[in-house]
Scaffold this active site. Structure first.
Site, PDB file in Angstrom:
ATOM      1  N   HIS A 194       0.764  -1.041  -0.192  1.00  0.00           N
ATOM      2  CA  HIS A 194      -0.001   0.045   0.040  1.00  0.00           C
ATOM      3  C   HIS A 194       0.832   1.301   0.047  1.00  0.00           C
ATOM      4  O   HIS A 194       2.122   1.229   0.517  1.00  0.00           O
ATOM      5  CB  HIS A 194      -1.076  -0.173   1.249  1.00  0.00           C
ATOM      6  N   ASP A 252      -8.095  -4.974  -0.437  1.00  0.00           N
ATOM      7  CA  ASP A 252      -8.565  -5.193  -1.645  1.00  0.00           C
ATOM      8  C   ASP A 252      -8.521  -6.790  -1.934  1.00  0.00           C
ATOM      9  O   ASP A 252      -9.101  -7.426  -2.421  1.00  0.00           O
ATOM     10  CB  ASP A 252      -7.989  -4.600  -2.764  1.00  0.00           C
TER      11      ASP A 252
HETATM   12  C1  LIG Z   1       0.112  -0.490  -3.902  1.00  0.00           C
HETATM   13  C2  LIG Z   1       1.590  -0.122  -4.441  1.00  0.00           C
HETATM   14  C3  LIG Z   1       1.384   0.676  -5.807  1.00  0.00           C
HETATM   15  C4  LIG Z   1       2.451   0.648  -3.388  1.00  0.00           C
HETATM   16  O1  LIG Z   1       3.799   0.719  -3.895  1.00  0.00           O
HETATM   17  P1  LIG Z   1       4.922   1.501  -3.316  1.00  0.00           P
HETATM   18  O2  LIG Z   1       4.351   2.031  -1.957  1.00  0.00           O
HETATM   19  O3  LIG Z   1       5.335   2.688  -4.312  1.00  0.00           O
HETATM   20  O4  LIG Z   1       6.013   0.651  -3.106  1.00  0.00           O
HETATM   21  P2  LIG Z   1       7.367   0.555  -4.434  1.00  0.00           P
HETATM   22  O5  LIG Z   1       6.656   0.512  -5.703  1.00  0.00           O
HETATM   23  O6  LIG Z   1       8.149   1.507  -3.923  1.00  0.00           O
HETATM   24  O7  LIG Z   1       7.803  -0.798  -3.968  1.00  0.00           O
HETATM   25  C5  LIG Z   1       8.748  -1.113  -2.841  1.00  0.00           C
HETATM   26  C6  LIG Z   1       9.350  -2.502  -3.201  1.00  0.00           C
HETATM   27  O8  LIG Z   1       8.483  -3.573  -2.813  1.00  0.00           O
HETATM   28  C7  LIG Z   1       8.138  -4.316  -4.150  1.00  0.00           C
HETATM   29  N1  LIG Z   1       6.474  -4.136  -3.977  1.00  0.00           N
HETATM   30  C8  LIG Z   1       5.864  -3.564  -3.648  1.00  0.00           C
HETATM   31  N2  LIG Z   1       4.336  -3.987  -4.186  1.00  0.00           N
HETATM   32  C9  LIG Z   1       4.672  -5.265  -4.640  1.00  0.00           C
HETATM   33  C10 LIG Z   1       3.964  -6.318  -4.904  1.00  0.00           C
HETATM   34  N3  LIG Z   1       2.502  -6.223  -4.722  1.00  0.00           N
HETATM   35  N4  LIG Z   1       4.282  -7.471  -5.366  1.00  0.00           N
HETATM   36  C11 LIG Z   1       5.703  -7.748  -5.182  1.00  0.00           C
HETATM   37  N5  LIG Z   1       6.269  -6.869  -4.984  1.00  0.00           N
HETATM   38  C12 LIG Z   1       6.058  -5.451  -4.481  1.00  0.00           C
HETATM   39  C13 LIG Z   1       8.832  -3.470  -5.437  1.00  0.00           C
HETATM   40  O9  LIG Z   1       9.153  -4.162  -6.108  1.00  0.00           O
HETATM   41  C14 LIG Z   1       9.978  -2.780  -4.499  1.00  0.00           C
HETATM   42  O10 LIG Z   1      10.787  -3.717  -4.265  1.00  0.00           O
HETATM   43  P3  LIG Z   1      12.622  -3.169  -4.487  1.00  0.00           P
HETATM   44  O11 LIG Z   1      12.624  -2.488  -3.178  1.00  0.00           O
HETATM   45  O12 LIG Z   1      13.156  -4.420  -4.580  1.00  0.00           O
HETATM   46  O13 LIG Z   1      12.624  -2.477  -5.901  1.00  0.00           O
HETATM   47  C15 LIG Z   1       2.247  -1.583  -4.780  1.00  0.00           C
HETATM   48  O14 LIG Z   1       2.402  -2.198  -3.486  1.00  0.00           O
HETATM   49  C16 LIG Z   1       1.556  -2.432  -5.667  1.00  0.00           C
HETATM   50  O15 LIG Z   1       1.509  -2.105  -6.989  1.00  0.00           O
HETATM   51  N6  LIG Z   1       0.712  -3.436  -5.212  1.00  0.00           N
HETATM   52  C17 LIG Z   1      -0.150  -4.161  -6.138  1.00  0.00           C
HETATM   53  C18 LIG Z   1      -1.231  -3.382  -6.414  1.00  0.00           C
HETATM   54  C19 LIG Z   1      -2.404  -3.134  -5.344  1.00  0.00           C
HETATM   55  O16 LIG Z   1      -2.732  -4.076  -4.619  1.00  0.00           O
HETATM   56  N7  LIG Z   1      -3.216  -1.976  -5.340  1.00  0.00           N
HETATM   57  C20 LIG Z   1      -4.061  -1.908  -4.469  1.00  0.00           C
HETATM   58  C21 LIG Z   1      -3.581  -0.913  -3.409  1.00  0.00           C
HETATM   59  S1  LIG Z   1      -4.846  -0.499  -2.400  1.00  0.00           S
END
Ligand SMILES: CC(C)(COP(=O)(O)OP(=O)(O)OC[C@H]1O[C@@H](n2cnc3c(N)ncnc32)[C@H](O)[C@@H]1OP(=O)(O)O)[C@@H](O)C(=O)NCCC(=O)NCCS
Length: 318
Positions: A194, A252
């Site tokens: 998240h 979700d």
């Molecule tokens: C929600 C989300 C966009 C938040 O992203 P964020 O806070 O920007 O986190 P980042 O993109 O900076 O990721 C940080 C690290 O965790 C990893 N990561 C983040 N979400 C991940 C996931 N769902 N699955 C696998 N790896 C994930 C990234 O690859 C990154 O790894 P690294 O440090 O080795 O490069 C992300 O977790 C995601 O895409 N989740 C899946 C979609 C989802 O469920 N969305 C609904 C949210 S309510």
């Protein structure tokens, strides 16, 4: 509601229309049915419009569902609570008596509460921006529904469920997890992580409890998709990759599984979200309307395009 008129309005929609398309159109059209409560400068009319929206939303959502599956509409029952009434309008059929299952009614109620409001998310900001111009409240909430419809907002639980279906079987999980961890593969575990909650999302904790209770109640623990979900949950809560990055299952992840186990098709997930979020949208809209310093919203634009460009006059072009 002016039932006959409203039912005729529904008849104009295609049967295969997405229920969210019906929601956007129908809620916006309420302005034409209830033009006696659209004077936004009158506090009493604002309250009436708010009550109407919160009260009618489950009826409209259930009708969108019934219409899409070709079943007759079920009218609301005043003696039932909000969640039970909604379940009955969705799942009752004329051929048999519908008995409200208290576990499912509680799950529906908690789902509605957990999704009621969540700060300035995209759809709430949309409602506020539309409302800032003085537009009527039914049109404002319709604009919020339109924004919620997008897969980056209300569609996340649908994406999580699609991923579970794609994995298909617990035997396919190790390969899927390997790909998720592979830095050269951009696949992500949908329903995990998240942007704001880096510790556990408190809503996910409540939804998790609910999810397990619903699965037990409907005897769905043997469903292969739900088995995949439970196995993924176990892995994510223990695997170093997910633990060190604080990637917990989010709301979700659990809501998609719960709603599916309750009998809702994925096309209804965002509709249910819209029913719940209406309360938050209205609270935010009301707060804005009561604020005397409120002005029309006008996000600033910073032009970063080309400077002065030469051009050939039209008459001189070949
Ligand atoms: C929600 C989300 C966009 C938040 O992203 P964020 O806070 O920007 O986190 P980042 O993109 O900076 O990721 C940080 C690290 O965790 C990893 N990561 C983040 N979400 C991940 C996931 N769902 N699955 C696998 N790896 C994930 C990234 O690859 C990154 O790894 P690294 O440090 O080795 O490069 C992300 O977790 C995601 O895409 N989740 C899946 C979609 C989802 O469920 N969305 C609904 C949210 S309510």
């Amino acid at each position: 509601m002016l039932h006959a008129q409203f039912d005729r309005f529904f008849e104009g929609f295609r049967r295969d229309a997405h229920p969210m398309a019906i929601m956007v159109g129908t809620v916006g059209a309420l302005a034409a049915f209830y033009h006696d409560s659209t004077d936004i400068n009158d506090a009493k009319q604002r309250t009436i419009a708010s009550h109407r929206l919160i009260a009618k939303m489950p009826t409209i959502a259930a009708r969108a569902f019934k219409y899409s599956i070709g079943q007759p509409f079920v009218s609301p029952r005043n003696e039932l609570d909000y969640a039970s009434n909604f379940l009955r309008m969705c799942f009752a059929v004329p051929a048999e008596e519908y008995k409200v299952n208290p576990v499912l009614a509680r799950a529906m109620d908690v789902f509605f509460i957990l999704h009621a409001d969540h700060e300035q998310n995209a759809s709430t900001s949309t409602v506020r921006l539309a409302g800032s111009s003085g537009a009527n409240p039914f049109a404002c909430i319709s604009s919020g529904i339109a924004c919620l419809w997008g897969p980056a907002h209300g569609g996340a639980n649908e994406a999580a469920l699609n991923m579970l279906e794609e994995i298909g079987h617990v035997d396919n999980i190790p390969e899927f997890i390997r790909r998720v961890k592979d830095p050269n593969d951009d696949i992500r575990l949908m329903g995990f992580g998240h942007r704001v909650y880096k510790n556990y999302d408190p809503r996910a904790k409540a939804m998790q409890k609910l999810c397990h209770a619903v699965l037990k109640e409907v005897g769905a623990e043997d469903n292969p998709i739900l088995k995949v979900a439970m196995e993924l949950e176990k892995i994510a809560l223990n695997d170093e990759y997910f633990v060190s990055r604080k990637l917990y299952p989010n709301i979700d992840f659990y809501s998609g599984i719960t709603l599916r186990a309750m009998g809702f098709p994925t096309s209804m997930f965002t509709v249910l979200f819209a029913v719940a979020r209406t309360v938050g949208w209205i609270a935010q809209w009301t707060e804005m309307m009561e604020d005397e310093s409120q002005k029309i919203g006008r996000p600033r634009q910073v032009y970063t395009g080309a400077p002065k460009r030469d051009y050939v006059e039209r008459a001189k072009r070949g």
